[in-house]
Design a protein around this motif. Structure first.
Motif, PDB file in Angstrom:
ATOM      1  N   THR A 119       0.819  -1.204   0.000  1.00 58.44           N
ATOM      2  CA  THR A 119       0.000   0.000   0.000  1.00 58.44           C
ATOM      3  C   THR A 119       0.862   1.267   0.000  1.00 58.44           C
ATOM      4  O   THR A 119       0.671   2.164  -0.828  1.00 58.44           O
ATOM      5  N   TRP A 120       1.820   1.311   0.916  1.00 57.94           N
ATOM      6  CA  TRP A 120       2.651   2.525   0.987  1.00 57.94           C
ATOM      7  C   TRP A 120       3.538   2.694  -0.235  1.00 57.94           C
ATOM      8  O   TRP A 120       3.725   3.809  -0.732  1.00 57.94           O
ATOM      9  N   ASN A 121       4.068   1.580  -0.731  1.00 60.34           N
ATOM     10  CA  ASN A 121       4.899   1.694  -1.934  1.00 60.34           C
ATOM     11  C   ASN A 121       4.065   2.149  -3.128  1.00 60.34           C
ATOM     12  O   ASN A 121       4.514   2.919  -3.968  1.00 60.34           O
ATOM     13  N   ASP A 122       2.838   1.672  -3.178  1.00 52.94           N
ATOM     14  CA  ASP A 122       1.962   2.021  -4.295  1.00 52.94           C
ATOM     15  C   ASP A 122       1.547   3.491  -4.222  1.00 52.94           C
ATOM     16  O   ASP A 122       1.442   4.173  -5.232  1.00 52.94           O
ATOM     17  N   LEU A 123       1.298   3.969  -2.987  1.00 53.43           N
ATOM     18  CA  LEU A 123       0.822   5.341  -2.821  1.00 53.43           C
ATOM     19  C   LEU A 123       1.958   6.349  -2.749  1.00 53.43           C
ATOM     20  O   LEU A 123       1.750   7.547  -2.906  1.00 53.43           O
ATOM     21  N   TRP A 124       3.147   5.847  -2.490  1.00 53.81           N
ATOM     22  CA  TRP A 124       4.241   6.786  -2.189  1.00 53.81           C
ATOM     23  C   TRP A 124       5.493   6.516  -3.034  1.00 53.81           C
ATOM     24  O   TRP A 124       5.797   7.290  -3.944  1.00 53.81           O
ATOM     25  N   THR A 125       6.172   5.411  -2.743  1.00 57.06           N
ATOM     26  CA  THR A 125       7.460   5.134  -3.407  1.00 57.06           C
ATOM     27  C   THR A 125       7.365   5.158  -4.937  1.00 57.06           C
ATOM     28  O   THR A 125       8.198   5.741  -5.622  1.00 57.06           O
ATOM     29  N   PHE A 126       6.342   4.477  -5.441  1.00 57.61           N
ATOM     30  CA  PHE A 126       6.237   4.330  -6.909  1.00 57.61           C
ATOM     31  C   PHE A 126       4.941   4.946  -7.440  1.00 57.61           C
ATOM     32  O   PHE A 126       4.392   4.484  -8.428  1.00 57.61           O
ATOM     33  N   ARG A 127       4.452   5.980  -6.776  1.00 56.75           N
ATOM     34  CA  ARG A 127       3.104   6.458  -7.113  1.00 56.75           C
ATOM     35  C   ARG A 127       2.974   6.917  -8.559  1.00 56.75           C
ATOM     36  O   ARG A 127       1.890   6.898  -9.134  1.00 56.75           O
ATOM     37  N   ASP A 128       4.089   7.344  -9.151  1.00 63.65           N
ATOM     38  CA  ASP A 128       4.045   7.843 -10.532  1.00 63.65           C
ATOM     39  C   ASP A 128       4.179   6.718 -11.560  1.00 63.65           C
ATOM     40  O   ASP A 128       4.236   6.972 -12.751  1.00 63.65           O
ATOM     41  N   LEU A 129       4.237   5.485 -11.109  1.00 61.94           N
ATOM     42  CA  LEU A 129       4.560   4.389 -12.043  1.00 61.94           C
ATOM     43  C   LEU A 129       3.486   3.304 -12.070  1.00 61.94           C
ATOM     44  O   LEU A 129       3.794   2.128 -11.975  1.00 61.94           O
TER      45      LEU A 129
END
Ligand code: GDD
Ligand code: MN
Length: 352
Positions: free
Chosen positions: A280-290
């Motif tokens: 969830t956090w990676n999807d919303l934050w780390t890689f949100r533009d991808l």
């Protein structure tokens, strides 16, 4: 279409005449100029170049204040008046006869055409296997760390052609010697093509890229990762991973302490909840533009990455223990390897 051939030189006197003669025959019938950027070579390469400018369309830049391969090439870009730039070495490891093929690619729509050692048909002459291994390992590192260039087989070649617009407004860093990699990260382009060629033997003189080359290369890759924002992603991914540890421990405690679940079995849902937290956090934050893949695919791939990481961790752990390394130290190496593998799989596949 005017062509500017840019050649950085340092102590290349004995190669110069043959080089210019072969470039001249290769470019017969074209409008072209040669720009030699020499760093005040002790063997007076600049002097011979000036003499040869009576015979060939050569412009000589003799630099006394600055040094370095990349900065020499960048200086060449500034001095060039052509529409297409060709960059090549002076020592005849780059065959001038290949230039027309690079130019054809550009004429047919490529923005950058790379003389490539590592596409089908390309090769390196007389390199020991370990030289090749180091070269290919270094390139692999760059391609993994910088997803933008991951499809390029030889992003560190010193032999390439490009449209002027690619570098005209790019903020190229003059430090280092992998100018092509710098251009591929910071330049303005869409289409890149690779043309196979044989990286031959140096005709005369010796290579200048000796000691500390690998260290400098790694530094360069690191700088470009920062520029690309990939380092930020790595840091975010780490922070998310740490939050996952808390989630994992918290749920494990709650399941055992408050729900009275079996300690062995409770670990499974606790781990899955941590994975979902991290996703969830990676999807919303780390890689949100991808988010090119649909959600279900990202979820599945994230699980595959977690599983791959676990397997790698165990293999490294078991291998080191069998080699006699202390088991706690072995585990640290395993965790580090797992972390890198999970980051890379997620960066290139899940959010690739
Ligand atoms: N002006 C200037 N200043 N020219 C330099 C300098 C410098 O500090 N250092 C090297 N050159 C020139 C050399 O005279 C030669 O024309 C060219 O740059 C390449 O230098 P080499 O010393 O021959 O490099 P190499 O053969 O080890 O490496 C080549 O292949 C690599 C891929 O394996 C280069 O093309 C690299 O750019 C390339 O990455
Ligand atoms: Mn060379």
């Amino acid at each position: 279409m005017k062509v500017s051939v840019i050649i950085p030189t340092y102590n290349e006197r004995d190669n110069l005449e043959e080089l210019l003669q072969r470039i001249d025959s290769a470019l017969k019938g074209r409008d072209y100029e040669i720009i030699i950027v020499d760093d005040d070579s002790p063997d007076r390469t600049w002097e011979l170049a000036q003499k040869l400018s009576e015979k060939y369309p050569v412009k000589v830049i003799r630099r006394t204040e600055e040094k370095g391969l990349s900065s020499a090439v960048i200086r060449g870009f500034k001095e060039a008046s052509g529409d297409v730039f060709v960059v090549m070495d002076a020592d005849l490891q780059h065959p001038p006869e290949k230039i027309p093929e690079l130019l054809e690619r550009v004429e047919n729509g490529a923005d950058v055409a790379i003389g490539s050692r590592y596409v089908k048909g390309g090769k390196v002459e007389n390199w020991y296997w370990y030289r090749k291994l180091i070269s290919k390992g270094a390139i692999l590192l760059g391609r993994l760390a910088l997803p933008k260039i991951r499809d390029i087989k030889d992003p560190v070649s010193g032999f390439f052609a490009l449209r002027r617009e690619v570098v005209e407004n790019a903020q190229l860093n003059p430090i280092g010697f992998k100018i092509l990699m710098e251009i591929l990260i910071k330049g303005n382009y869409e289409r890149v093509e690779e043309v196979p060629f044989t990286f031959g033997l140096r005709r005369a003189g010796e290579s200048k890229l000796g000691g500390k080359t690998i260290l400098k290369y790694i530094k360069h890759v690191y700088r470009l990762m920062r520029w690309e924002g990939e380092l930020d992603r790595l840091i975010k991914f780490t922070l998310v991973g740490l939050s996952g540890v808390l989630v994992n421990e918290g749920f494990l405690y709650a399941f055992v302490r408050f729900l009275g679940w079996d300690k062995i079995l409770a670990n499974i849902p606790a781990t899955e909840l941590a994975i979902l937290n991290n996703f969830t956090w990676n999807d919303l934050w780390t890689f949100r533009d991808l988010k090119r893949n649909p959600l279900w695919k990202r979820l599945i791939n994230f699980h595959i990455a977690a599983l791959t990481g676990a397997v790698v961790q165990w293999i490294i752990y078991a291998g080191l223990v069998l080699l006699g390394v202390h088991y706690l130290i072995s585990n640290l190496f395993g965790i580090a390897a797992s972390f890198i593998v999970r980051f890379l799989v997620n960066r290139h596949v899940t959010w690739g």
